[in-house]
Design an enzyme around this catalytic site. Structure first.
Site, PDB file in Angstrom:
ATOM      1  N   ASP A 108       0.819  -1.212   0.000  1.00 25.08           N
ATOM      2  CA  ASP A 108       0.000   0.000   0.000  1.00 25.08           C
ATOM      3  C   ASP A 108       0.854   1.264   0.000  1.00 25.08           C
ATOM      4  O   ASP A 108       0.660   2.166  -0.822  1.00 25.08           O
ATOM      5  CB  ASP A 108      -0.945   0.010   1.211  1.00 25.08           C
ATOM      6  CG  ASP A 108      -2.088  -0.987   1.061  1.00 25.08           C
ATOM      7  OD1 ASP A 108      -2.287  -1.500  -0.054  1.00 25.08           O
ATOM      8  OD2 ASP A 108      -2.787  -1.255   2.062  1.00 25.08           O
TER       9      ASP A 108
ATOM     10  N   GLU B 262      -9.073  -2.659   4.258  1.00 23.85           N
ATOM     11  CA  GLU B 262      -8.795  -2.468   5.679  1.00 23.85           C
ATOM     12  C   GLU B 262      -9.576  -1.286   6.257  1.00 23.85           C
ATOM     13  O   GLU B 262      -9.969  -1.307   7.417  1.00 23.85           O
ATOM     14  CB  GLU B 262      -7.289  -2.321   5.917  1.00 23.85           C
ATOM     15  CG  GLU B 262      -6.644  -1.166   5.190  1.00 23.85           C
ATOM     16  CD  GLU B 262      -5.108  -1.275   5.120  1.00 23.85           C
ATOM     17  OE1 GLU B 262      -4.595  -2.405   5.143  1.00 23.85           O
ATOM     18  OE2 GLU B 262      -4.454  -0.231   5.034  1.00 23.85           O
TER      19      GLU B 262
END
Lengths: 277, 296
Positions: free
Chosen positions: B61, B166
């Site tokens: 990420d 997430e």
């Protein structure tokens, strides 16, 4: 009335909540278009203020006619052009009732306005929170033909364009602030509205990023047979021009005579069914 | 009979919602990259920031967010902070962060945050070394303080690296890793970030390693969540598209209880995604009905 004229699609990005700056940009684009002999210059939805102004709309809305339309009128007079642009319109009778409005001015001043009928209030859109919907379709007689005005989400509802056409509009102007995820819908619907009404359709979309929404541009002029006559860039400011020749309508209207074949009796049934979805 | 059968199928077809298969997550990655780059560039320009600072863990990420930032505004205007600490130190991760920085021309600065963390541990009267979640959150929040110091001092923006998977299930530290001015990849699920990462040239070894927030040693996101991202993303995609848990479970051939648990995680963590909750007392209230553009 002119049989043929030049339209300019002024695909701009706006400085949000800064009417002075946006009016300057509008003037600049009108002048550029005029230098290329444009007769009508079209700007996007809410081009006076930007699209995502949220609560600031209450400070920005103005009556029509009002200070900003007067500025645009002067620009139109000076350049001897017709201009369509979008702005939040404050109702003259109230202090905080606002419409999402398209305004048409010409070389001789203010001509008319259209108040958006279909206000998207879903997904990222919150127009009904701020605006009152309009109730009238419009088509205005001008030296450059009869012009109908619609705004963005109206295009999903064929009856709005149809009403402008039945009022005699041969050019339907759709001003828009459409974010990128909706591109496919508009690319199809703009052509559909032109074909089903055998009319020219000028679609002018905003560009730039406002509050995470990326407006995709892609403004275009569509012929009555659905052909894209000119198209602006995606995602960037652009100014494109094209002739509108009304004599192109007749061969299409004879080939696909949608207006001749219109069945009024179906509209009663449509109304009844729509009341009970 | 024939008519009845036909009717049955047409009704059944109408009731069927979308088909949950991996291809629903496919996007035009060139277009996605271009939209994100435009978004970053536009925001940096509107805020007149001198550049972007972000934490680089060496994971997918932050590598993707850093690379997109560099592609948007130039690597020389992006500062990657590598903030390791003793307990979770992994040489490979630091190498990965440096590799991405090198490939995209990003400047980096490495600061070992261990002494700061130890001061926190030692000075909190009720500190419990065995509570790894509370302790791990100190790490994420400490990194946030370092990152914001640099941003503040250098006139830069903080770029977040959280993805949609997430963020939806609340798998992040409130005021910690999620604290940022912009979140360029927050509308992409983890498996989508993997594809975007590949598209923009993030090295395969970074894309393929198991995701981890590295709040404690050997932490693995998929083990902790008890589900593979491939499945999690399709469940979340289904929830995003208003599908019922029963339908999601049946299509993915998984236990509905698991889908319900994920839905519950999503709904119960909204407090981490929306800040500034206050009781309504006055005319216009912060967070409730002051509605103003975020990028004004």
């Amino acid at each position: 009335m002119k049989e043929k004229f030049k339209i300019a699609l002024a695909q701009i990005g706006c400085k949000r909540a800064d009417k002075k700056e946006n009016l300057k940009k509008i003037e600049n684009f009108v002048e550029k278009a005029k230098n290329q002999s444009a007769d009508l210059i079209v700007f996007p939805e809410l081009s006076l203020t930007g699209y995502v102004v949220r609560d600031q709309i209450y400070e920005l809305a103005e009556t029509i006619p009002g200070p900003s339309t007067q500025v645009i009128e002067k620009i139109a007079e000076k350049t001897q052009t017709y201009i369509v642009f979008g702005m939040p319109e404050l109702s003259e009778k109230t202090q905080a009732t606002i419409y999402n409005t398209a305004v048409l001015v010409g070389p001789k001043g203010y001509i008319g306005k259209y108040r958006k009928m279909y206000l998207p209030t879903h997904s990222v859109f919150e127009e009904k929170r701020y605006f009152r919907p309009g109730y009238q379709a419009v088509a205005f007689d001008t030296e450059i033909g009869k012009i109908g005005l619609i705004i963005c989400y109206d295009i999903f509802f064929p009856e709005v364009s149809r009403l402008t056409r039945l009022k005699g509009a041969q050019l339907i102007v759709c001003i828009s602030a459409s974010p990128a995820v909706r591109k496919t819908f508009f690319e199809i619907l703009t052509a559909a509205r032109a074909i089903e009404n055998t009319a020219f359709l000028a679609y002018v979309n905003l560009v730039g990023i406002e509050n995470g929404l990326q407006f995709w541009g892609g403004s275009r002029l569509i012929a009555p047979n659905g052909k894209v006559l000119v198209k602006a860039k995606y995602d960037e400011e652009d100014l494109v021009m094209c002739d509108v020749n009304y004599s192109d309508i007749k061969p299409i209207e004879t080939f696909v005579p949608t207006l001749k074949d219109l069945r009024p009796e179906l509209f009663d049934a449509l109304k009844k069914s729509a009341e009970n979805i | 009979m024939f008519v009845l059968k036909y009717l049955y199928y047409s009704i059944k077809n109408e009731a069927t919602t979308l088909e949950l298969k991996p291809s629903v997550l496919d996007l035009d990655w060139a277009e996605v990259a271009s939209k994100i780059k435009r978004f970053i560039k536009d925001y940096v320009s509107k805020t007149q920031a001198k550049g972007i600072v972000l934490g680089m863990s060496g994971g997918i990420d932050s590598s993707t967010a850093a690379a997109l930032s560099a592609l948007a505004i130039g690597g020389d205007k992006v500062l990657g902070l590598i903030l390791p600490e003793k307990e979770t130190y992994n040489k490979k991760d630091v190498e990965h962060a440096k590799l991405v920085a090198k490939n995209f021309g990003i400047k980096t600065e490495t600061v070992d945050i261990t002494p700061t963390l130890e001061n926190f541990y030692n000075s909190i009267p009720i500190f419990d070394p065995l509570d790894k979640v509370c302790k791990g959150n100190i790490k994420a929040r400490t990194r946030m303080i370092y990152i914001y110091y640099y941003a503040n001092k250098l006139g830069m923006l903080v770029c977040g690296s959280s993805d949609k998977s997430e963020t939806m299930i609340g798998y992040f530290t409130k005021w910690g890793d999620v604290a940022a001015d912009i979140h360029p990849i927050m509308d992409l699920y983890k498996t989508q970030v993997q594809k975007l990462a590949k598209h923009i040239g993030i090295p395969d070894e970074i894309i393929e390693k198991p995701p981890s927030p590295t709040l404690w040693p050997e932490q693995s996101a998929e083990k902790e969540l008890g589900i593979k991202y491939e499945n999690l993303d399709l469940i979340l995609y289904g929830l995003e598209h208003f599908m019922k848990t029963e339908e999601i479970a049946s299509q993915l051939r998984i236990n509905e209880t698991l889908v319900k648990q994920i839905k519950q995680r999503w709904l119960s963590t909204e407090h981490k995604r929306r800040i500034l909750l206050t009781p309504k007392l006055e005319y216009r209230t912060i967070g409730a009905d002051f509605r103003l553009p975020r990028d004004y």
